[in-house]
Write a protein that holds these residues in place. Structure first.
Motif, PDB file in Angstrom:
ATOM      1  N   ALA A 317      -0.338  -8.963   5.647  1.00  0.00           N
ATOM      2  CA  ALA A 317      -0.812  -7.608   5.960  1.00  0.00           C
ATOM      3  C   ALA A 317      -2.180  -7.392   5.318  1.00  0.00           C
ATOM      4  O   ALA A 317      -2.472  -7.981   4.271  1.00  0.00           O
ATOM      5  CB  ALA A 317       0.190  -6.589   5.417  1.00  0.00           C
ATOM      6  N   PRO A 318      -3.010  -6.564   5.983  1.00  0.00           N
ATOM      7  CA  PRO A 318      -4.326  -6.318   5.376  1.00  0.00           C
ATOM      8  C   PRO A 318      -4.156  -5.708   3.984  1.00  0.00           C
ATOM      9  O   PRO A 318      -3.223  -4.928   3.759  1.00  0.00           O
ATOM     10  CB  PRO A 318      -4.995  -5.314   6.337  1.00  0.00           C
ATOM     11  N   ASN A 319      -4.997  -6.077   3.081  1.00  0.00           N
ATOM     12  CA  ASN A 319      -4.962  -5.593   1.679  1.00  0.00           C
ATOM     13  C   ASN A 319      -3.741  -6.029   0.888  1.00  0.00           C
ATOM     14  O   ASN A 319      -3.458  -5.470  -0.172  1.00  0.00           O
ATOM     15  CB  ASN A 319      -5.043  -4.063   1.602  1.00  0.00           C
ATOM     16  N   SER A 320      -2.979  -6.987   1.420  1.00  0.00           N
ATOM     17  CA  SER A 320      -1.795  -7.384   0.645  1.00  0.00           C
ATOM     18  C   SER A 320      -2.254  -8.121  -0.624  1.00  0.00           C
ATOM     19  O   SER A 320      -3.295  -8.775  -0.632  1.00  0.00           O
ATOM     20  CB  SER A 320      -0.881  -8.283   1.468  1.00  0.00           C
ATOM     21  N   VAL A 344       5.286 -14.202  -3.403  1.00  0.00           N
ATOM     22  CA  VAL A 344       5.550 -12.995  -4.188  1.00  0.00           C
ATOM     23  C   VAL A 344       4.418 -12.017  -3.873  1.00  0.00           C
ATOM     24  O   VAL A 344       3.246 -12.315  -4.093  1.00  0.00           O
ATOM     25  CB  VAL A 344       5.609 -13.329  -5.691  1.00  0.00           C
ATOM     26  N   VAL A 345       4.790 -10.886  -3.318  1.00  0.00           N
ATOM     27  CA  VAL A 345       3.776  -9.943  -2.822  1.00  0.00           C
ATOM     28  C   VAL A 345       3.976  -8.595  -3.514  1.00  0.00           C
ATOM     29  O   VAL A 345       5.096  -8.077  -3.560  1.00  0.00           O
ATOM     30  CB  VAL A 345       3.932  -9.761  -1.287  1.00  0.00           C
ATOM     31  N   ILE A 346       2.910  -8.048  -4.049  1.00  0.00           N
ATOM     32  CA  ILE A 346       3.030  -6.763  -4.762  1.00  0.00           C
ATOM     33  C   ILE A 346       3.306  -5.652  -3.748  1.00  0.00           C
ATOM     34  O   ILE A 346       2.734  -5.624  -2.648  1.00  0.00           O
ATOM     35  CB  ILE A 346       1.734  -6.441  -5.557  1.00  0.00           C
ATOM     36  N   ASP A 347       4.193  -4.774  -4.141  1.00  0.00           N
ATOM     37  CA  ASP A 347       4.596  -3.668  -3.275  1.00  0.00           C
ATOM     38  C   ASP A 347       3.359  -2.897  -2.773  1.00  0.00           C
ATOM     39  O   ASP A 347       2.573  -2.381  -3.579  1.00  0.00           O
ATOM     40  CB  ASP A 347       5.488  -2.723  -4.115  1.00  0.00           C
ATOM     41  N   PRO A 348       3.195  -2.823  -1.436  1.00  0.00           N
ATOM     42  CA  PRO A 348       2.003  -2.135  -0.905  1.00  0.00           C
ATOM     43  C   PRO A 348       1.917  -0.679  -1.360  1.00  0.00           C
ATOM     44  O   PRO A 348       0.832  -0.118  -1.469  1.00  0.00           O
ATOM     45  CB  PRO A 348       2.178  -2.211   0.609  1.00  0.00           C
ATOM     46  N   HIS A 349       3.074  -0.118  -1.656  1.00  0.00           N
ATOM     47  CA  HIS A 349       3.105   1.258  -2.143  1.00  0.00           C
ATOM     48  C   HIS A 349       2.267   1.391  -3.437  1.00  0.00           C
ATOM     49  O   HIS A 349       1.634   2.409  -3.682  1.00  0.00           O
ATOM     50  CB  HIS A 349       4.565   1.612  -2.419  1.00  0.00           C
ATOM     51  N   LEU A 350       2.286   0.327  -4.228  1.00  0.00           N
ATOM     52  CA  LEU A 350       1.485   0.326  -5.459  1.00  0.00           C
ATOM     53  C   LEU A 350       0.057  -0.123  -5.181  1.00  0.00           C
ATOM     54  O   LEU A 350      -0.904   0.445  -5.703  1.00  0.00           O
ATOM     55  CB  LEU A 350       2.099  -0.647  -6.478  1.00  0.00           C
ATOM     56  N   CYS A 394       1.210  -3.155 -15.878  1.00  0.00           N
ATOM     57  CA  CYS A 394       2.519  -3.649 -16.350  1.00  0.00           C
ATOM     58  C   CYS A 394       3.638  -3.153 -15.448  1.00  0.00           C
ATOM     59  O   CYS A 394       4.584  -3.897 -15.156  1.00  0.00           O
ATOM     60  CB  CYS A 394       2.782  -3.175 -17.778  1.00  0.00           C
ATOM     61  N   ILE A 395       3.522  -1.904 -15.017  1.00  0.00           N
ATOM     62  CA  ILE A 395       4.572  -1.365 -14.145  1.00  0.00           C
ATOM     63  C   ILE A 395       4.627  -2.193 -12.854  1.00  0.00           C
ATOM     64  O   ILE A 395       5.703  -2.552 -12.375  1.00  0.00           O
ATOM     65  CB  ILE A 395       4.293   0.133 -13.864  1.00  0.00           C
ATOM     66  N   SER A 396       3.472  -2.529 -12.331  1.00  0.00           N
ATOM     67  CA  SER A 396       3.443  -3.337 -11.102  1.00  0.00           C
ATOM     68  C   SER A 396       4.090  -4.697 -11.351  1.00  0.00           C
ATOM     69  O   SER A 396       4.833  -5.207 -10.510  1.00  0.00           O
ATOM     70  CB  SER A 396       2.008  -3.558 -10.623  1.00  0.00           C
ATOM     71  N   LEU A 397       3.809  -5.260 -12.512  1.00  0.00           N
ATOM     72  CA  LEU A 397       4.376  -6.581 -12.828  1.00  0.00           C
ATOM     73  C   LEU A 397       5.899  -6.495 -12.936  1.00  0.00           C
ATOM     74  O   LEU A 397       6.631  -7.306 -12.356  1.00  0.00           O
ATOM     75  CB  LEU A 397       3.792  -7.102 -14.145  1.00  0.00           C
ATOM     76  N   CYS A 403      12.183  -7.692  -8.573  1.00  0.00           N
ATOM     77  CA  CYS A 403      12.676  -7.764  -7.195  1.00  0.00           C
ATOM     78  C   CYS A 403      12.371  -9.084  -6.517  1.00  0.00           C
ATOM     79  O   CYS A 403      12.938  -9.388  -5.470  1.00  0.00           O
ATOM     80  CB  CYS A 403      12.027  -6.684  -6.342  1.00  0.00           C
ATOM     81  N   GLN A 404      11.425  -9.821  -7.071  1.00  0.00           N
ATOM     82  CA  GLN A 404      10.985 -11.007  -6.344  1.00  0.00           C
ATOM     83  C   GLN A 404      10.831 -12.207  -7.273  1.00  0.00           C
ATOM     84  O   GLN A 404      10.820 -12.061  -8.495  1.00  0.00           O
ATOM     85  CB  GLN A 404       9.622 -10.753  -5.687  1.00  0.00           C
ATOM     86  N   GLY A 405      10.685 -13.344  -6.646  1.00  0.00           N
ATOM     87  CA  GLY A 405      10.431 -14.577  -7.390  1.00  0.00           C
ATOM     88  C   GLY A 405       9.996 -15.637  -6.401  1.00  0.00           C
ATOM     89  O   GLY A 405      10.263 -15.513  -5.199  1.00  0.00           O
ATOM     90  N   PRO A 406       9.337 -16.665  -6.875  1.00  0.00           N
ATOM     91  CA  PRO A 406       8.795 -17.654  -5.929  1.00  0.00           C
ATOM     92  C   PRO A 406       9.843 -18.604  -5.358  1.00  0.00           C
ATOM     93  O   PRO A 406       9.613 -19.230  -4.348  1.00  0.00           O
ATOM     94  CB  PRO A 406       7.786 -18.425  -6.780  1.00  0.00           C
TER      95      PRO A 406
END
Ligand SMILES: Nc1ncnc2c1ncn2[C@@H]1O[C@H](COP(=O)(O)OP(=O)(O)OP(=O)(O)O)[C@@H](O)[C@H]1O
Ligand SMILES: [Mg+2]
Length: 968
Positions: A317-320, A344-350, A394-397, A403-406
């Motif tokens: 997705a763009p900006n992912s 592992v993709v950071i939540d787009p909401h963040l 840190c919150i993003s991490l 929720c995720q892992g490789p």
């Protein structure tokens, strides 16, 4: 690239790498295969393996080259099997292999991964990932890159032990040699005639002209000698065995001057962390190679695990924001069950809220705690300057790892522990809510009504936020909970490993550790060590060797008397240390968010002292106590009492009055040093002086403050002020001023209960709040607070430590601030306050003095010369600080000085010279101050309406505007 071609040209680092590589093999093979004691002579690389092993082993050295060769064969076989296995992925080939071989195999990723790290840093940059991706099995790639496949020539044991030659002492006839220095890696033992030596350790031999020094791998001198025949010393070469200074040594290799000056030759030594940790890592690998990464139960069906192997968010997705994929080494170690790789993709909401530097910071944290950056290390230090959003990173991490892992998408962590100063516990909770809402993640903040038991009992909570104080009180309970990630906010307090808090945190078994700090961590090399050792235990070796190898040469090189050689060595060691630790320390300066912030107008305001202040000041300087100090009679630190009294006087004479009265009533008055300071002082006050009825006219700064508050109120009625002092008594006076003028205020100091702090902050920041002033004791609870409700910040007094003041000033100019920010730092002209300011900006540059947030002036050391300067009142100067700048202007017009630098640029970091950035939050330097706009109080046309209204009591201004384009 099989290592044949390199066999004869191995550097010491490579050899030692090789030693580490092969040592565990030797051990295992020794236990499980036939022992063939064969001496390897010609190939020094193999020899160093055997010899060094010997140095660590028992009486009779094994020197099992045969064993090593057997091992190598097995590795090859294994590689073949591995390739076959790629075709038949379902069968478990490992079960067909014998136990010892299996163990050896299990160690391969550990061992080779170590080599990879060293390769990347020091030897070569083999692109293993690329080759792995091109289809080679990880093992094959590793084998091909390891310098294992070298030709081994075998000799009989007898050949090697010819008697070592004694290096002879010169009879003084020789001419003086050119002072070329040579370095050798050696093994040594006490001189003996035994055939089978028991080497006592590795060492570094430094030969210079006719002298030599022998240093062990902790950097300590274990032998020295002068007056040797330099021709013999000059001839020393690899492989030579000799007697020198009563020790027998065998030269293992030549160390390049570069390896020596960087200290690299010590890092790789026998007792160095590299080896010990490597061995530990190898041990751990047998027990649980998956560590805290998700480990499927034996019953778990692989099929099942594959179900959720789609990335949680679309990586295309763009900006992912997609995290780095693990390399082959990591996969080999942590993905034993061959789960498919998942992005592992950071939540787009963040992501949509993140600033670019925050995205980079999240990537950095992720790579550190996953162990991508340094093998078998999972710690990081995020040392971004204040206000850069360490919390959101840190919150993003946490949210991502939870929720995720490789590997198969399995979460990397379950529970996180956040330890923070008491005043920030609720701030963390709020930030979680701000960025993730209350549904995504369940946070538990320990407080009076929220006991830790609740967290333990409930399966819902995944994040525990606790204050440092509470952690100490409930350590036993915390220890019972298994945390996978530990975050220490404002973690510079862990810089002393002897303090209880640090010991408590060290005792938690969590491996993934993050320190957050806005204060530079490199100011003091010992504190730096403590922080590094906390996040990545053992990575710098024991403190004793760190001191010898890094701290001492670096500090020595900074002494004015340092020789060129010492300077060069210190710089190289500093560079090496930065390079070693740079992999897991990230610091960005304020500049990265400047563009998101409104303008900042910073003013240093020199306030004329009031008549009563001048009179009292003179009297204090004439006191017996001050005279004693100037004679150097500093026992019981009377100078600190004098300094304290002068500082109080600058804030307001009534504070001094109170102190005198208090002391007069105390039973120790007669013996007290303060008596000789306060003698006769009370007579200077009016006879009916009542400290509770103090007036603003009695203090220059208070007069300015009072006018400043009035003009802010008048010109910006919707804006609020943060008023900072480090003293509770001064805050009382400021509070009284608020009352007298009818200004609504709120207050946070050391006495404010932790549970109320966030509420006070929130209420002030709220646009509905009627409070005009926030009275803040910076030291008591200023760190980390967001006070963006205020856009004017007045620093009423100055601290010795520039970091305390910077901390305070950073509370308002931060993300979320809507108004231009005005900062006023009030100083009393010609007094000790100016001197402290000068010390902040110049003295510390010169001495490289270390600043420490926890230290107060009580710890400050002064020479008599310095005290003379401190105890001088400059009555006729408009601004002593300006006089010192060597600026030719008279303060009569706006002046921005030229780049003439009388003082060196500030260097807050001991790890090498870093260019000073104008907008970073480092303490200002004299040279920079000179660049600021400056003018005297009687300057005709002040363009700043605020300054215009306070000029009457001001003798001089300095002003600097950041983000000027949109300013005022
Ligand atoms: N991307 C962003 N967009 C908007 N606001 C942000 C962003 N990042 C952080 N903030 C806000 O900026 C403020 C400062 O962030 P934070 O408290 O995390 O700073 P910090 O780096 O921890 O500073 P300190 O060293 O002072 O503790 C907070 O109010 C936070 O919500
Ligand atoms: Mg913070």
């Amino acid at each position: 690239m099989v290592g044949k071609a390199r066999s004869s040209n191995f550097t010491l680092s490579e050899k030692l790498d090789l030693l580490k590589l092969v040592k565990p093999y030797v051990k295992i093979l020794e236990e499980h295969t036939n022992k063939h004691s064969v001496i390897v002579e010609k190939n020094r690389c193999w020899d160093i393996i055997a010899v060094s092993y010997n140095a660590m082993g028992g009486d009779r050295p094994p020197r099992t080259a045969q064993g090593l060769r057997t091992l190598y064969k097995r590795l090859k076989e294994y590689a073949k099997q591995e390739l076959l296995q790629q075709k038949e992925t379902q069968s478990d080939f490992k079960s067909n292999i014998s136990e010892p071989t299996k163990k050896v195999m299990e160690m391969i990723p550990q061992i080779s991964s170590f080599c990879l790290v060293r390769d990347r840093n020091h030897i070569q940059s083999a692109n293993l990932d690329e080759e792995a991706q091109a289809g080679a099995s990880p093992l094959q790639v590793i084998l091909d890159h390891r310098p294992v496949a070298i030709t081994v020539e075998v000799k009989q044991e007898e050949d090697i032990h010819s008697a070592p030659k004694e290096i002879t002492v010169s009879k003084g006839q020789e001419e003086e040699p050119a002072s070329l220095v040579k370095y050798f890696s050696v093994v040594w033992c006490k001189a003996s005639k035994k055939k089978h030596k028991k080497w006592e350790g590795d060492a570094v031999l430094i030969v210079k002209g006719k002298s030599f020094t022998l240093k062990n791998l902790e950097g300590k001198d274990i032998g020295r000698g002068i007056g040797y025949k330099f021709r013999e010393l000059e001839k020393i070469e690899e492989g030579q065995t000799m007697m020198i200074g009563g020790k027998e040594i065998e030269v293992m290799g030549i160390i390049s001057p570069d390896d020596f000056s960087s200290g690299r030759c010590f890092q790789l030594g026998g007792k160095s962390p590299a080896i010990s940790n490597f061995c530990q890592a190898a041990k751990k690998c047998f027990s649980n190679p998956l560590k805290s990464v998700y480990k499927p139960s034996s019953k778990e069906n692989r099929q099942n695990s594959f179900c959720n192997c789609k990335p949680r968010h679309d990586p295309c997705a763009p900006n992912s924001l997609v995290m780095l994929r693990p390399d082959s080494r990591h996969q080999w170690m942590f993905n034993k069950n061959c789960f498919p790789l998942v992005d592992v993709v950071i939540d787009p909401h963040l992501v949509c809220h993140l600033r670019p530097h925050q995205k980079e910071g999240i990537r950095f944290l992720y790579e550190c705690v996953m162990g991508f950056r340094v093998n078998d290390r999972y710690g990081a230090i995020l040392a971004d300057e204040m206000g850069l959003g360490k919390t959101i990173q840190c919150i993003s991490l946490i949210w991502t790892l939870q929720c995720q892992g490789p590997y198969g998408g399995k979460p990397v962590i379950k529970k996180t522990l956040i330890v923070t100063p008491g005043s920030l516990v609720n701030n963390w909770r709020k930030e979680f809510q701000k960025w993730l809402g209350s549904e995504r993640i369940k946070i538990f903040a320990v407080g009076q009504d929220h006991k830790i038991e609740e967290f333990t009992k409930s399966p819902f909570y995944s994040v525990l936020i606790i204050s440092y104080e509470m952690l100490l009180r409930s350590l036993d309970q915390v220890k019972n909970i298994k945390f996978d990630l530990l975050i220490c906010d404002e973690g510079h307090r862990l810089k002393n490993s002897a303090v209880k808090t640090t010991a408590a945190l060290i005792s938690l078994s969590c491996e993934k550790r993050i320190i957050l700090t806005g204060t530079p961590v490199q100011n003091d090399l010992q504190e730096f060590f403590a922080l590094i050792d906390f996040v990545n235990p053992g990575i710098l070796g024991p403190l004793s060797s760190y001191r010898k190898i890094y701290e001492e040469p670096i500090i020595l090189s900074r002494q004015p008397s340092a020789s060129e050689e010492e300077k060069e060595l210190g710089e190289r060691r500093a560079a090496e240390l930065t390079c070693l630790t740079g992999l897991f320390i990230l610091r960005r300066t304020q500049e990265v968010i400047n563009k998101y912030l409104p303008p900042k107008i910073e003013n240093v305001v020199f306030c004329q002292p009031a008549a009563l202040q001048i009179e009292l000041y003179r009297k204090l300087l004439n006191s017996r106590a001050v005279r004693f100090c100037l004679q150097g009679l500093l026992e019981n630190s009377p100078h600190l009492i004098c300094i304290g009294a002068l500082k109080k006087l600058c804030n307001h004479p009534c504070l001094l009055f109170n102190s005198i009265k208090e002391k007069e009533c105390s039973s120790t008055w007669d013996k007290n040093e303060e008596r000789s300071l306060y003698e006769g002082l009370i007579n200077v006050f009016p006879a009916d002086y009542n400290p509770f009825m103090f007036t603003e006219e009695e203090s220059g700064k208070l007069q300015v403050l009072s006018k400043l508050l009035a003009v802010i109120r008048e010109l910006c009625p919707a804006e609020k002020v943060v008023l900072v002092s480090n003293y509770t008594q001064t805050l009382n006076i400021l509070q009284e001023v608020c009352k007298r003028h009818g200004y609504a205020y709120t207050r946070l100091d050391g006495q404010t209960p932790v549970s109320q702090r966030q509420q006070i902050v929130d209420s002030f920041n709220s646009k509905y709040s009627s409070d005009f002033i926030f009275l803040l004791s910076s030291k008591a609870g200023g760190v980390g607070l967001n006070l963006i409700g205020g856009s004017h910040l007045i620093l009423y007094d100055i601290d010795w430590n520039p970091a305390t003041d910077i901390q305070a000033m950073s509370r308002v100019w931060r993300d979320g601030q809507k108004h231009p920010v005005h900062i006023y730092r009030l100083l009393t002209t010609g007094t000790i306050e100016e001197k402290i300011y000068q010390r902040q900006i110049s003295k510390q540059d010169l001495s490289g003095a270390v600043v420490d947030l926890t230290k107060t002036s009580e710890h400050t050391q002064f020479s008599v010369e310095e005290l003379k300067n401190l105890f001088t009142l400059h009555e006729s100067s408009h601004c002593v600080t300006h006089d010192l700048l060597d600026c030719e202007c008279t303060g009569g017009k706006d002046h921005t000085g030229d780049a003439l630098e009388k003082f060196p640029i500030s260097r807050s970091c001991q790890l090498g010279p870093h260019p000073q950035k104008s907008h970073s939050l480092k303490p200002l330097s004299m040279a920079q101050l000179k660049q600021w706009k400056h003018f005297s109080g009687d300057h005709l046309s002040l363009t700043d309406p605020f300054l215009e209204r306070i000029r009457e009591n001001v003798s001089f201004f300095f002003q600097n505007i950041t983000n000027q384009t949109t300013a005022i």
